[in-house]
Structure formats: C-alpha cells, structure tokens
Design an enzyme around this catalytic site. Structure first.
Site, PDB file in Angstrom:
ATOM      1  N   LYS A 106     -15.042 -75.155   9.721  1.00  0.00           N
ATOM      2  CA  LYS A 106     -13.777 -75.335  10.450  1.00  0.00           C
ATOM      3  C   LYS A 106     -13.480 -74.007  11.136  1.00  0.00           C
ATOM      4  CE  LYS A 106     -10.474 -77.961   8.389  1.00  0.00           C
ATOM      5  NZ  LYS A 106      -9.295 -78.189   7.503  1.00  0.00           N
ATOM      6  N   ARG A 151     -13.354 -87.257  -3.316  1.00  0.00           N
ATOM      7  CA  ARG A 151     -14.619 -86.506  -3.331  1.00  0.00           C
ATOM      8  C   ARG A 151     -15.823 -87.447  -3.288  1.00  0.00           C
ATOM      9  NH1 ARG A 151     -13.558 -81.058  -4.613  1.00  0.00           N
ATOM     10  NH2 ARG A 151     -11.889 -80.697  -6.109  1.00  0.00           N
ATOM     11  N   ASP A 168     -13.240 -72.563   5.761  1.00  0.00           N
ATOM     12  CA  ASP A 168     -11.974 -72.802   6.443  1.00  0.00           C
ATOM     13  C   ASP A 168     -11.464 -71.434   6.931  1.00  0.00           C
ATOM     14  OD1 ASP A 168      -9.194 -73.623   6.798  1.00  0.00           O
ATOM     15  OD2 ASP A 168      -9.679 -75.351   5.586  1.00  0.00           O
ATOM     16  N   GLU A 197     -21.866 -73.895   0.357  1.00  0.00           N
ATOM     17  CA  GLU A 197     -20.474 -74.329   0.468  1.00  0.00           C
ATOM     18  C   GLU A 197     -20.392 -75.691   1.142  1.00  0.00           C
ATOM     19  OE1 GLU A 197     -17.701 -73.873  -0.621  1.00  0.00           O
ATOM     20  OE2 GLU A 197     -16.969 -71.815  -0.620  1.00  0.00           O
ATOM     21  N   ASP A 198     -19.336 -76.430   0.820  1.00  0.00           N
ATOM     22  CA  ASP A 198     -19.094 -77.681   1.534  1.00  0.00           C
ATOM     23  C   ASP A 198     -18.383 -77.409   2.861  1.00  0.00           C
ATOM     24  OD1 ASP A 198     -16.926 -76.802   0.048  1.00  0.00           O
ATOM     25  OD2 ASP A 198     -16.065 -78.785  -0.216  1.00  0.00           O
ATOM     26  N   PHE A 207      -7.322 -82.564   8.244  1.00  0.00           N
ATOM     27  CA  PHE A 207      -7.576 -82.655   6.808  1.00  0.00           C
ATOM     28  C   PHE A 207      -8.788 -83.538   6.550  1.00  0.00           C
ATOM     29  CE2 PHE A 207      -5.501 -80.760   3.256  1.00  0.00           C
ATOM     30  CZ  PHE A 207      -6.340 -81.210   2.236  1.00  0.00           C
ATOM     31  N   LYS A 224     -15.642 -77.190  -6.728  1.00  0.00           N
ATOM     32  CA  LYS A 224     -16.472 -78.338  -6.983  1.00  0.00           C
ATOM     33  C   LYS A 224     -16.977 -78.988  -5.690  1.00  0.00           C
ATOM     34  CE  LYS A 224     -13.099 -79.622 -10.451  1.00  0.00           C
ATOM     35  NZ  LYS A 224     -11.712 -80.036 -10.223  1.00  0.00           N
ATOM     36  N   GLY A 225     -16.357 -78.624  -4.595  1.00  0.00           N
ATOM     37  CA  GLY A 225     -16.613 -79.326  -3.335  1.00  0.00           C
ATOM     38  C   GLY A 225     -18.066 -79.416  -2.916  1.00  0.00           C
ATOM     39  N   ASP A 259     -11.992 -82.855  -1.201  1.00  0.00           N
ATOM     40  CA  ASP A 259     -10.889 -83.602  -1.809  1.00  0.00           C
ATOM     41  C   ASP A 259      -9.559 -83.379  -1.103  1.00  0.00           C
ATOM     42  OD1 ASP A 259     -10.501 -80.836  -2.708  1.00  0.00           O
ATOM     43  OD2 ASP A 259      -9.052 -81.667  -4.132  1.00  0.00           O
TER      44      ASP A 259
END
Ligand code: PRP
Length: 180
Positions: free
Chosen positions: A130, A164, A102, A98-99, A151, A42-43, A158
């Site tokens: 990241k 969010r 990682d 994508e948000d 983080f 959902k990001g 989230d």
C-alpha cells in the site's frame, strides 16, 4: 463473510500465479545458498505457506509476532515484539515475509532489528504494497501487487481478526468499520 467485501481485488487464480512468479524470482536470486524466511504473524501465514513451497532452494523457517495496530484500522507507529525468533539471524541471508506493507513502520523496525542482530543480508518480500500510505522509508525487494489505500481483507489480512480465511483479496465495505 463474502457479502462484506465490496469488490474482489485479486482472485485465487491471480494469487496463485503471482506467488509462483515471486517464488521463481527468489529461487534465482538465492540459488547459491540457504535462505532464512521469517514470517510476520499473523497476516503473512497464508502467503508464507504458499511462497515457501514455490521456492526451490533450502529454506529455514521461523516466525515473529509484532504488534503495531492494536485492533484499530490506523497505525500508531509503535512496534512491539510479541513473539521472538527461535533461531539466530547471525550470518544468515534473511527474507522477511509480509502480507502487506502500509505505513512501513513495522518493516523499518524489523529490518533495523535484524541487521543489528548480525544478519548477513536482510531483504523483504511483501504480497501487497500500500505504497500511498507509506510514512517510513523501507526497501522492498519483491512485491506481489500494489493496492489502493482502502481497507483490504482476505488471504491472511483481517479486520478485527475476521476475514483472514477468505481465499481471495477484497476491499471491505466502508459501513462495516466507519463507526467502529
Ligand atoms: C499488519 C501487516 C504488517 C503491518 C503493516 O499486521 O501484517 O505486519 O500491519 O503495517 P505498517 O506498514 O503500517 O507497519 P498487523 O499489525 O495488522 O497484525 P496481523 O498480521 O496479526 O494482522
């Protein structure tokens, strides 16, 4: 909610400006045709909604739900499809939205899957990268910002399904997840 961030990395204005630039870049690169934008739930939803409005070529929109983190702050390396596409990617120019990237496991899996399904091209736009946490090799065509290995929450991202809806991007205070 706001007090849980130890600092703000990108303000609403930083986000607005960078999304507009990404939209212009993508519009230039896809000026000859239609683009199939796939938001990864959902990001990416907030970024997706802003980005498609900054793109000036026709966009077919769809979403995929995948799971890799299972409510933890570290990646497991396993990826599962929870919600698949409504449309076929065959012969289409795909842009995965994508948000954050990682470890890269999610994206590696998605790129491989969509290429195997016959997409004409597969490119990736991520708002945040990241890069220092990368474990799988992935090619990112468009990135908003590089972020530190901390983080990160807000603008779709989230921690345990919270934060969010923060309109900015911040770093979560360590004490909130260290003993989780
Ligand atoms: C996040 C993010 C990417 C993925 C990136 O999603 O949206 O899809 O993790 O991590 P990776 O590069 O280590 O694979 P998450 O699984 O947290 O789900 P969400 O978007 O619903 O928050």
């Amino acid at each position: 909610m706001h007090r849980d961030c130890k600092c703000i990395l990108f303000t609403e204005e930083d986000i607005r400006r960078r999304v507009a630039e990404l939209g212009e870049e993508i519009t230039r690169d896809y000026s000859s045709g239609q683009l199939f934008a796939i938001g990864i739930l959902k990001g990416s939803v907030l970024f997706f909604a802003d980005l498609v409005r900054a793109i000036q070529v026709p966009v077919l929109m769809d979403f995929m739900g995948v799971s890799s983190y299972q409510n933890r702050s570290e990646t497991s390396g396993e990826v599962r499809i929870l919600k698949d596409l409504d449309f076929s990617v065959e012969g289409r120019d795909v842009l995965i939205v994508e948000d954050i990237v990682d470890s890269g496991y999610t994206l590696r899996y998605l790129c491989d899957t969509l290429e195997r399904r016959g997409a004409k091209s597969v490119k990736v736009v991520t708002f945040l990268d990241k890069a220092s946490a990368r474990r799988a090799e992935v090619e990112i065509a468009y990135r908003g910002f590089e972020v530190p290995n901390a983080f990160i929450v807000g603008y779709g991202l989230d921690y345990a399904e919270q934060y969010r809806n923060l309109p900015y991007i911040g770093i979560l205070r360590e004490e909130l997840y260290q003993h989780a």
